[in-house]
Design a protein around this motif. Sequence first.
Motif, PDB file in Angstrom:
ATOM      1  N   ASN A  24     103.095 140.354 -26.929  1.00  0.00           N
ATOM      2  CA  ASN A  24     103.812 138.972 -26.487  1.00  0.00           C
ATOM      3  C   ASN A  24     104.638 139.119 -25.069  1.00  0.00           C
ATOM      4  OD1 ASN A  24     104.037 137.555 -28.981  1.00  0.00           O
ATOM      5  ND2 ASN A  24     104.999 139.324 -29.847  1.00  0.00           N
ATOM      6  N   GLY A  25     104.832 138.177 -24.368  1.00  0.00           N
ATOM      7  CA  GLY A  25     105.199 138.238 -23.068  1.00  0.00           C
ATOM      8  C   GLY A  25     104.117 138.350 -22.055  1.00  0.00           C
ATOM      9  N   ASN A  26     104.890 138.879 -20.595  1.00  0.00           N
ATOM     10  CA  ASN A  26     104.195 138.714 -19.612  1.00  0.00           C
ATOM     11  C   ASN A  26     103.449 140.146 -19.648  1.00  0.00           C
ATOM     12  OD1 ASN A  26     102.827 138.408 -17.109  1.00  0.00           O
ATOM     13  ND2 ASN A  26     104.725 138.536 -15.951  1.00  0.00           N
ATOM     14  N   THR A  59      95.003 135.518 -26.069  1.00  0.00           N
ATOM     15  CA  THR A  59      94.729 134.306 -25.731  1.00  0.00           C
ATOM     16  C   THR A  59      93.648 133.912 -25.539  1.00  0.00           C
ATOM     17  OG1 THR A  59      97.074 134.074 -25.147  1.00  0.00           O
ATOM     18  CG2 THR A  59      95.446 132.261 -24.568  1.00  0.00           C
ATOM     19  N   TYR A  60      92.599 134.893 -24.952  1.00  0.00           N
ATOM     20  CA  TYR A  60      91.254 134.457 -24.471  1.00  0.00           C
ATOM     21  C   TYR A  60      90.598 134.845 -25.918  1.00  0.00           C
ATOM     22  CZ  TYR A  60      86.450 135.801 -23.011  1.00  0.00           C
ATOM     23  OH  TYR A  60      85.323 135.602 -22.858  1.00  0.00           O
ATOM     24  N   ALA A  61      90.973 135.889 -26.636  1.00  0.00           N
ATOM     25  CA  ALA A  61      90.188 135.925 -27.866  1.00  0.00           C
ATOM     26  C   ALA A  61      90.286 134.726 -28.918  1.00  0.00           C
ATOM     27  CB  ALA A  61      90.734 137.287 -28.763  1.00  0.00           C
ATOM     28  N   ARG A  62      91.456 134.093 -28.764  1.00  0.00           N
ATOM     29  CA  ARG A  62      91.798 132.960 -29.713  1.00  0.00           C
ATOM     30  C   ARG A  62      90.674 131.941 -29.511  1.00  0.00           C
ATOM     31  NH1 ARG A  62      97.950 130.361 -29.457  1.00  0.00           N
ATOM     32  NH2 ARG A  62      98.149 131.335 -31.445  1.00  0.00           N
ATOM     33  N   ILE A  63      90.755 131.543 -27.863  1.00  0.00           N
ATOM     34  CA  ILE A  63      89.757 130.629 -27.335  1.00  0.00           C
ATOM     35  C   ILE A  63      88.370 130.850 -27.827  1.00  0.00           C
ATOM     36  CG2 ILE A  63      88.831 129.621 -25.298  1.00  0.00           C
ATOM     37  CD1 ILE A  63      91.722 130.205 -23.860  1.00  0.00           C
ATOM     38  N   GLN A  64      87.945 131.969 -27.927  1.00  0.00           N
ATOM     39  CA  GLN A  64      86.546 132.373 -28.093  1.00  0.00           C
ATOM     40  C   GLN A  64      86.261 132.232 -29.855  1.00  0.00           C
ATOM     41  OE1 GLN A  64      84.666 132.799 -25.623  1.00  0.00           O
ATOM     42  NE2 GLN A  64      86.632 132.542 -24.610  1.00  0.00           N
ATOM     43  N   SER A  65      87.426 132.705 -30.367  1.00  0.00           N
ATOM     44  CA  SER A  65      87.295 132.158 -31.964  1.00  0.00           C
ATOM     45  C   SER A  65      87.363 130.550 -32.375  1.00  0.00           C
ATOM     46  CB  SER A  65      88.430 132.844 -32.430  1.00  0.00           C
ATOM     47  OG  SER A  65      88.485 132.513 -33.842  1.00  0.00           O
ATOM     48  N   LEU A  66      87.927 129.861 -31.243  1.00  0.00           N
ATOM     49  CA  LEU A  66      88.052 128.564 -31.414  1.00  0.00           C
ATOM     50  C   LEU A  66      86.604 128.022 -31.081  1.00  0.00           C
ATOM     51  CD1 LEU A  66      89.746 125.726 -31.609  1.00  0.00           C
ATOM     52  CD2 LEU A  66      89.969 126.003 -29.277  1.00  0.00           C
ATOM     53  N   LEU A  67      86.065 128.384 -30.069  1.00  0.00           N
ATOM     54  CA  LEU A  67      84.771 127.828 -29.733  1.00  0.00           C
ATOM     55  C   LEU A  67      83.764 128.335 -30.718  1.00  0.00           C
ATOM     56  CD1 LEU A  67      85.027 128.524 -25.898  1.00  0.00           C
ATOM     57  CD2 LEU A  67      85.215 126.525 -26.934  1.00  0.00           C
ATOM     58  N   ALA A  68      83.685 129.443 -31.212  1.00  0.00           N
ATOM     59  CA  ALA A  68      82.777 129.698 -32.020  1.00  0.00           C
ATOM     60  C   ALA A  68      82.686 129.089 -33.327  1.00  0.00           C
ATOM     61  CB  ALA A  68      83.124 131.356 -32.512  1.00  0.00           C
ATOM     62  N   GLU A 127     100.856 132.316 -16.162  1.00  0.00           N
ATOM     63  CA  GLU A 127     101.246 131.022 -16.289  1.00  0.00           C
ATOM     64  C   GLU A 127     100.418 130.164 -17.034  1.00  0.00           C
ATOM     65  OE1 GLU A 127     104.086 129.155 -15.711  1.00  0.00           O
ATOM     66  OE2 GLU A 127     104.824 131.343 -15.311  1.00  0.00           O
ATOM     67  N   LEU A 128      98.822 130.440 -16.632  1.00  0.00           N
ATOM     68  CA  LEU A 128      97.767 129.654 -17.190  1.00  0.00           C
ATOM     69  C   LEU A 128      97.764 129.779 -18.820  1.00  0.00           C
ATOM     70  CD1 LEU A 128      95.230 127.903 -17.243  1.00  0.00           C
ATOM     71  CD2 LEU A 128      94.142 130.086 -16.676  1.00  0.00           C
ATOM     72  N   VAL A 129      97.846 130.934 -19.346  1.00  0.00           N
ATOM     73  CA  VAL A 129      97.891 131.423 -20.582  1.00  0.00           C
ATOM     74  C   VAL A 129      99.192 130.650 -21.304  1.00  0.00           C
ATOM     75  CG1 VAL A 129      98.168 133.263 -22.335  1.00  0.00           C
ATOM     76  CG2 VAL A 129      96.482 133.658 -20.839  1.00  0.00           C
ATOM     77  N   LYS A 130     100.490 130.736 -20.672  1.00  0.00           N
ATOM     78  CA  LYS A 130     101.459 129.930 -21.426  1.00  0.00           C
ATOM     79  C   LYS A 130     101.228 128.212 -21.322  1.00  0.00           C
ATOM     80  CE  LYS A 130     104.675 131.331 -18.770  1.00  0.00           C
ATOM     81  NZ  LYS A 130     106.092 131.098 -18.155  1.00  0.00           N
ATOM     82  N   ALA A 176      89.548 127.251 -19.522  1.00  0.00           N
ATOM     83  CA  ALA A 176      90.623 127.926 -19.588  1.00  0.00           C
ATOM     84  C   ALA A 176      90.472 129.500 -19.894  1.00  0.00           C
ATOM     85  CB  ALA A 176      91.585 127.557 -20.671  1.00  0.00           C
ATOM     86  N   GLY A 177      89.485 129.527 -20.788  1.00  0.00           N
ATOM     87  CA  GLY A 177      88.954 131.005 -21.311  1.00  0.00           C
ATOM     88  C   GLY A 177      88.112 131.613 -20.232  1.00  0.00           C
ATOM     89  N   LYS A 178      87.112 130.871 -19.494  1.00  0.00           N
ATOM     90  CA  LYS A 178      86.447 131.441 -18.454  1.00  0.00           C
ATOM     91  C   LYS A 178      87.256 131.711 -17.243  1.00  0.00           C
ATOM     92  CE  LYS A 178      81.934 128.750 -18.552  1.00  0.00           C
ATOM     93  NZ  LYS A 178      81.408 127.555 -17.994  1.00  0.00           N
ATOM     94  N   THR A 179      88.352 130.960 -17.103  1.00  0.00           N
ATOM     95  CA  THR A 179      89.323 131.262 -15.890  1.00  0.00           C
ATOM     96  C   THR A 179      89.942 132.312 -16.195  1.00  0.00           C
ATOM     97  OG1 THR A 179      89.314 128.954 -15.445  1.00  0.00           O
ATOM     98  CG2 THR A 179      91.176 130.087 -14.376  1.00  0.00           C
ATOM     99  N   ILE A 180      90.615 132.481 -17.408  1.00  0.00           N
ATOM    100  CA  ILE A 180      91.346 133.923 -17.803  1.00  0.00           C
ATOM    101  C   ILE A 180      90.406 135.166 -17.536  1.00  0.00           C
ATOM    102  CG2 ILE A 180      92.361 135.059 -19.722  1.00  0.00           C
ATOM    103  CD1 ILE A 180      93.120 132.181 -20.882  1.00  0.00           C
TER     104      ILE A 180
END
Length: 587
Positions: A465-467, A475-484, A535-538, A568-572
């Motif tokens: 958690n945190g910075n 957060t990147y992994a969460r996005i990949q899971s969502l897209l899958a 900032e993007l992830v938050k 967002a995932g690509k940018t992260i």
Amino acid sequence: MNIKQNIQSKLTEIIAKLYGIDGVTLEVQKNKTEFEGDFTIVIFPLVKQAKKSPDVIGNELGEEVKNQIDFVENLNVVKGFLNLKIKDQLFAEQLSEISNDFENVTPKNQTVMVEYSSPNTNKPLHLGHIRNNLLGFSVAEILKADGYNVIKSQIINDRGIHICKSMLAWDKFGNGETPESTGLKGDKLVGNYYVEFDKLYKSEIKAMVADGIDEETAKKQAPSIIEAQEMLLKWEQNDPEVRKLWEIMNEWVYSGFNQTYSRLGVDFDQVQYESNTYILGKDLIQKGLEDGILYKKDDGSVWCDLTDEGLDQKLLLRSDGTSVYMTQDLGTAVERFKKNDLQKLIYTVGNEQDYHFQVLFKILKKLGYEWADQLYHLSYGMVELPEGKMKSREGTVVDADDLVQEMYQTAKEKSQELGKLETLSDEDKEKSYETVGLGALKYFILKVDPKKKMLFNPAESIDFNGNTGPFIQYTYARIQSLLAKADYSAKEDLGTYLPNESEKDLIMLLSESKDVVSKAAESLSPALVANYVYELVKTYNSFYQNNPILNQDDENAKQFRLQLSELAGKTIKKSLSMLGINVVNRM
């Protein structure tokens, strides 16, 4: 051009038209006030030049903005701030524009060399080297992302008195041991003998002081230091035995370094060795003497007088003809510009060497090299642990390999504790532990402005958690899971969907990605990229919490949010890659 840049550009034109003031760029910020509007423009910088009150300027600017910028829906002026409400449709269009432009990089047609690492071959890499390597590598990757041709380089300090100290101690106490016979990495074996030399040297000084010799004299006349100096002289005279031992021990060290570099994920395009370049430095000094730029003292030593530059007099060759660090740095710089068409050379070296580089650049300029103006010292602060400073001679240094292994181990324990990788194969689990551990280390170090001294806390760095790196990777992994789960593929036409406030916030931030890269490249600060991606992830997590995606009935809204998530995932991922950090799809 993103919405913000578009507004800034138009404002510059409007200010020139209204007030006859050229080249003024007013700051356009995301609106955080309670007043309506997506962006806020701070008017105060114009007050003095335009000789009008903030409210008058605000209303005059607002009138022109309404006439000239068709995507502004409405505006208001409050106490020196001009707030603009942008048509929602423009944000939807902006998302498509950013997506289409994501991979495009405008070439700068300039070549920059970034030097980093540049270790001595008398000891293994330590925590200080880790900051150096991560910083240099990241700066090189950021410059590449901004369109520069980049050459990553290092100069290996493979000769000199410090190398002879390790060689002498091995010769005295080594009994022929090797990395193979001891099971030690070669750089660690050689480093152990550097520590052994220091113990011997200090014991000799202590004994001499006890016999009534003053400490400064004892330091110069201790038998071990005289032997090391004699060995250096023999090395410079190409003594076969000394050279053979030197080659063997250096090969041990290079093998050890390469293992560390591989695990850290850093690489080099060019490698130079001081044992080659110090001779080039001597040739330069000879020419400088002949041209009357340098001078020789009665004892035969060669100096450069920089007092007219506000500096001091600098030794370039000792009276016995042996070179100093400055000698080889001169030769190395000349060689680099001779072999490469460089527009800039960046030295990534700690701030304890600030004066050294001031002197180096001035001497090269005096010797007539105009490209000396293209040299830059990327000076950075030291790294300390909660326990305090490190001292390599005393063997209290934080070893780079040990620290990396500790980060891996901590990531493994944390992941097992959370129990989210149970379905992965052992190989994928190991990959995840390594990626998360190194991501934590790299992010924690690179999020700090290079100029600042920093305290590295391994436990704090690996928090999920945190910075921290793991929080961003998660957060990147969460996005990949969502897209899958969504079985998603991007669509060009998303109908007439109009984004809400949290979606607009995310689009605004995504549109700033390239601008952040350019600023980071200009300032040579990976911290700008690190803080941007945090900032993007938050902002993404806030969007994710407040907007249903997979169970969204409106298909346009669902597809829009998936496209937003994908970008967002690509940018992260791209931002982290500039920091040398990898990602995983499961954590």
